[in-house]
Structures are given as C-alpha cells and as structure tokens.
Write a protein that holds these residues in place. Structure first.
Motif, PDB file in Angstrom:
ATOM      1  N   PRO A 187     -23.956 -39.977 106.148  1.00 37.93           N
ATOM      2  CA  PRO A 187     -24.002 -39.137 107.694  1.00 37.93           C
ATOM      3  C   PRO A 187     -25.425 -39.133 108.214  1.00 37.93           C
ATOM      4  O   PRO A 187     -25.680 -39.060 109.644  1.00 37.93           O
ATOM      5  CB  PRO A 187     -23.603 -37.808 107.276  1.00 37.93           C
ATOM      6  CG  PRO A 187     -23.004 -37.708 106.091  1.00 37.93           C
ATOM      7  CD  PRO A 187     -23.698 -39.001 105.120  1.00 37.93           C
ATOM      8  N   ASP A 188     -26.643 -39.096 107.454  1.00 34.94           N
ATOM      9  CA  ASP A 188     -27.872 -39.108 108.013  1.00 34.94           C
ATOM     10  C   ASP A 188     -27.962 -40.343 108.749  1.00 34.94           C
ATOM     11  O   ASP A 188     -29.096 -40.467 109.569  1.00 34.94           O
ATOM     12  CB  ASP A 188     -28.944 -38.954 106.964  1.00 34.94           C
ATOM     13  CG  ASP A 188     -28.860 -37.416 106.464  1.00 34.94           C
ATOM     14  OD1 ASP A 188     -28.368 -36.653 106.754  1.00 34.94           O
ATOM     15  OD2 ASP A 188     -29.286 -37.448 105.379  1.00 34.94           O
ATOM     16  N   ASP A 189     -27.425 -41.463 108.716  1.00 34.50           N
ATOM     17  CA  ASP A 189     -27.664 -42.784 109.198  1.00 34.50           C
ATOM     18  C   ASP A 189     -26.912 -42.994 110.433  1.00 34.50           C
ATOM     19  O   ASP A 189     -27.150 -43.666 111.196  1.00 34.50           O
ATOM     20  CB  ASP A 189     -27.314 -43.845 108.333  1.00 34.50           C
ATOM     21  CG  ASP A 189     -28.366 -43.746 107.016  1.00 34.50           C
ATOM     22  OD1 ASP A 189     -29.474 -43.362 107.052  1.00 34.50           O
ATOM     23  OD2 ASP A 189     -27.627 -44.284 106.130  1.00 34.50           O
ATOM     24  N   ILE A 190     -26.101 -41.949 110.824  1.00 33.55           N
ATOM     25  CA  ILE A 190     -25.290 -41.970 112.001  1.00 33.55           C
ATOM     26  C   ILE A 190     -26.000 -42.002 113.081  1.00 33.55           C
ATOM     27  O   ILE A 190     -26.582 -40.725 113.482  1.00 33.55           O
ATOM     28  CB  ILE A 190     -24.018 -41.229 111.846  1.00 33.55           C
ATOM     29  CG1 ILE A 190     -23.176 -41.664 110.792  1.00 33.55           C
ATOM     30  CG2 ILE A 190     -22.975 -41.259 113.113  1.00 33.55           C
ATOM     31  CD1 ILE A 190     -21.726 -40.783 110.409  1.00 33.55           C
ATOM     32  N   ALA A 191     -26.024 -42.769 114.213  1.00 32.25           N
ATOM     33  CA  ALA A 191     -26.804 -42.489 115.683  1.00 32.25           C
ATOM     34  C   ALA A 191     -25.548 -42.173 116.350  1.00 32.25           C
ATOM     35  O   ALA A 191     -24.469 -43.242 116.712  1.00 32.25           O
ATOM     36  CB  ALA A 191     -27.293 -43.612 116.069  1.00 32.25           C
ATOM     37  N   VAL A 192     -25.531 -41.223 117.392  1.00 42.12           N
ATOM     38  CA  VAL A 192     -24.483 -41.104 118.360  1.00 42.12           C
ATOM     39  C   VAL A 192     -24.870 -41.192 119.594  1.00 42.12           C
ATOM     40  O   VAL A 192     -25.885 -40.853 120.342  1.00 42.12           O
ATOM     41  CB  VAL A 192     -24.156 -39.410 118.002  1.00 42.12           C
ATOM     42  CG1 VAL A 192     -23.178 -39.043 119.203  1.00 42.12           C
ATOM     43  CG2 VAL A 192     -23.569 -38.966 116.660  1.00 42.12           C
ATOM     44  N   PHE A 193     -24.090 -42.124 120.308  1.00 46.51           N
ATOM     45  CA  PHE A 193     -24.656 -42.515 121.703  1.00 46.51           C
ATOM     46  C   PHE A 193     -23.804 -41.829 122.602  1.00 46.51           C
ATOM     47  O   PHE A 193     -22.691 -42.572 123.235  1.00 46.51           O
ATOM     48  CB  PHE A 193     -24.322 -43.967 121.860  1.00 46.51           C
ATOM     49  CG  PHE A 193     -25.576 -44.819 120.849  1.00 46.51           C
ATOM     50  CD1 PHE A 193     -26.891 -44.752 121.470  1.00 46.51           C
ATOM     51  CD2 PHE A 193     -25.112 -45.155 119.916  1.00 46.51           C
ATOM     52  CE1 PHE A 193     -27.974 -45.202 120.615  1.00 46.51           C
ATOM     53  CE2 PHE A 193     -26.210 -45.741 118.816  1.00 46.51           C
ATOM     54  CZ  PHE A 193     -27.402 -45.982 119.329  1.00 46.51           C
ATOM     55  N   GLU A 194     -24.253 -40.689 123.053  1.00 47.25           N
ATOM     56  CA  GLU A 194     -23.544 -40.070 124.317  1.00 47.25           C
ATOM     57  C   GLU A 194     -24.316 -40.996 125.670  1.00 47.25           C
ATOM     58  O   GLU A 194     -25.429 -40.862 125.639  1.00 47.25           O
ATOM     59  CB  GLU A 194     -23.872 -38.557 124.528  1.00 47.25           C
ATOM     60  CG  GLU A 194     -23.368 -37.895 123.301  1.00 47.25           C
ATOM     61  CD  GLU A 194     -23.177 -36.521 123.616  1.00 47.25           C
ATOM     62  OE1 GLU A 194     -24.371 -35.759 123.543  1.00 47.25           O
ATOM     63  OE2 GLU A 194     -21.946 -35.887 123.863  1.00 47.25           O
TER      64      GLU A 194
END
Ligand SMILES: O=C(O)CCC(=O)C(=O)O
Length: 275
Positions: A187-194
């Motif tokens: 989960p630390d590698d997940i980038a969330v693109f709003e």
C-alpha cells in the motif's frame, strides 16, 4: 531530420527529472490538457454524442472505443500538444495512436449487472491484456469529469512497471477479467491521482493500476488514449477494439493515427484523423 534537439521542437517538453521519474515510477502527472471550462463544453458533446447514444446499444463498449478515429472532440483531446509533446519526451518524436477508450464509471447505486462490478477496476497491468510487440506504449488517463477518491479515481503502484505480476482470470466479468490480487501490492507504493476536469496523467504499459467504486451520485468519465512508436507491431483487434474491431479481421493491421513525426517503417495502416 533537422539538427534541432527534440526538446527544442516541443512546446510542452518534460525535463530530465520528469523523464527520470516516469522511468523510475512508471507514471507521471498530473498535467493540464485543457482548462476546466473548455472540458465542460467538450464533456457535453461527448455525453450527448457518444455516451448517451452508446448506452442504447447492446454492447456500449463498441461505441466507447477508438472514437479518435471519427469524433472531432475526442481527436482533439488525443492530439493536444500538452499531451503529445510530453509523450514524445518519453518515447521519441514519431508517435502513433493505436487505441483510445472511455472509462465510464456509473454511480455504484445506479449500476446494474456487470456495470456494477465495473465501478471498481481491479489491479491489473495493461500489458497482460494487449499484445504489442515489443510492448512499448504510453497510456494517458484524461479526466473528462473530475476524478476523486469518492468517485473512484485512478490509482497506480509506483515502480510496478518493471515486473510482470500474475493475473487471476475471472471469465464471468465483461471487462477487466484479469486481475492481480490485492495482497501482491504494498500500500505504501500506491499513488492516488485525483484530477480536475481537463487534467491527465501518463503511465507505462506495465504499470499496475486500478480504481475504487464510484460512491457519488454522478458518473465518473475518463478518456485513455494509447500511444506507441512505429517500430512496434500492432495487429489484431484487442478486447473491445470498437470501431476498428468492426472493420478488421484479427490479423489485419489496426487503424493508426499519426500524432507527430512519421511512420518511418511504412508498415502501419495510417488513416487520416478527424481533427
Ligand atoms: O478508469 C479506471 O479507473 C481504470 C483505467 C484503466 O484501467 C486504464 O486506463 O487502463
């Protein structure tokens, strides 16, 4: 070929740090393609002329793919120099669009049948779905509506593009039938693109990505152009190849749109674009 460096020919080049970040993470952005008010006008046209009529068809996916080939607004989004120049910074000056598709996520509460499952996109690598040889392409995800955590914006696992993940196959799904189990992901590698309407991100062919359900009352709409380089062989009609599927048998070359430069191989079936 002129002696001018590529970066100097581009209005929207990426700098060396951005290029390095893309190759390290497999994803970069967000960047602005068009102003929110311009996207509001384009969205109206897309909804009225593509999404609403497409929903009347038995298989709406046919109409939601490859509309850069015949719809001026879709073509203009895919050809924007803000997008094309940045892709050129990553994979070179000669660029062909081989596919585009709308990513329509209905509100979870309204969706029925397979559309309900589609409101959540499982983790996957596009390279598991498409057979380009060699597998070299850049995808963009353009926000037609805003994209937020609440409506299920794109999420990408940074650094995943240099590995091949095993995908489980669920043949009962209409879309995204191949998925990587969540426990394979840190989960630390997940980038969330709003994203605001008119913004986009770029990601690589093996970047692991997915998105959550749409918990809002409005549809979430994105557009994903897929761009490659002339030395790549693109044939057949991958899943949901839309208009192109209707026109070609599996082994025929796909219809390709030249975004910049030339098809120096002369092997591609390059067609005129409507913008
Ligand atoms: O729209 C989404 O949430 C997923 C997009 C996606 O899978 C893609 O662009 O390849």
């Amino acid at each position: 070929m002129s002696g001018v460096a590529l970066g100097e020919q581009l209005r929207f080049p990426l700098d060396a740090g951005e290029v390095e970040a893309y190759h390290r993470d497999g994803v970069i952005g967000p960047y602005r393609l068009v102003a929110p008010e311009v996207m509001a006008e384009m969205r109206k046209r897309i909804v009225d002329e593509i999404i609403v009529p497409g929903a009347q068809l038995e298989d709406p996916h046919v109409d939601y793919h490859d509309r850069h080939l015949d719809h001026e607004t879709v073509c203009r989004l895919c050809r924007g120099p803000e997008l094309v120049d940045r892709i050129a910074s990553l994979i070179g000056p000669d660029l062909l669009i081989w596919r585009s598709n709308f990513q329509i996520k209905q509100p979870l509460a309204d969706a029925t049948g397979d559309e309900q499952r589609y409101t959540e996109v499982p983790w996957h690598q596009d390279g598991a779905y498409f057979d380009l040889r060699p597998p070299v392409w850049v995808s963009a995800w353009i926000a037609v509506t805003e994209a937020t955590i609440d409506n299920g914006c794109l999420q990408v696992v940074r650094g995943s593009h240099t590995s091949r993940f095993d995908h489980d196959v669920d043949g009962t799904r209409h879309s995204f039938h191949q998925a990587v189990p969540t426990d394979a992901i840190d989960p630390d590698d997940i980038a969330v693109f709003e994203l605001e309407p008119g913004e986009f991100v770029l990601f690589s062919e093996y970047a692991l990505h997915g998105s959550g359900p749409n918990r809002t009352a409005e549809p979430r709409i994105g557009l994903s152009p897929r761009v490659t380089v002339p030395f790549v062989r693109v044939t057949g009609n991958p899943l949901y190849a839309g208009l192109d599927r209707a026109r070609h048998a599996p082994d025929e070359p796909r219809q390709m749109g030249l975004l910049r430069g030339s098809d120096y191989t002369g092997r591609h079936h390059v067609v005129p674009l409507p913008c």
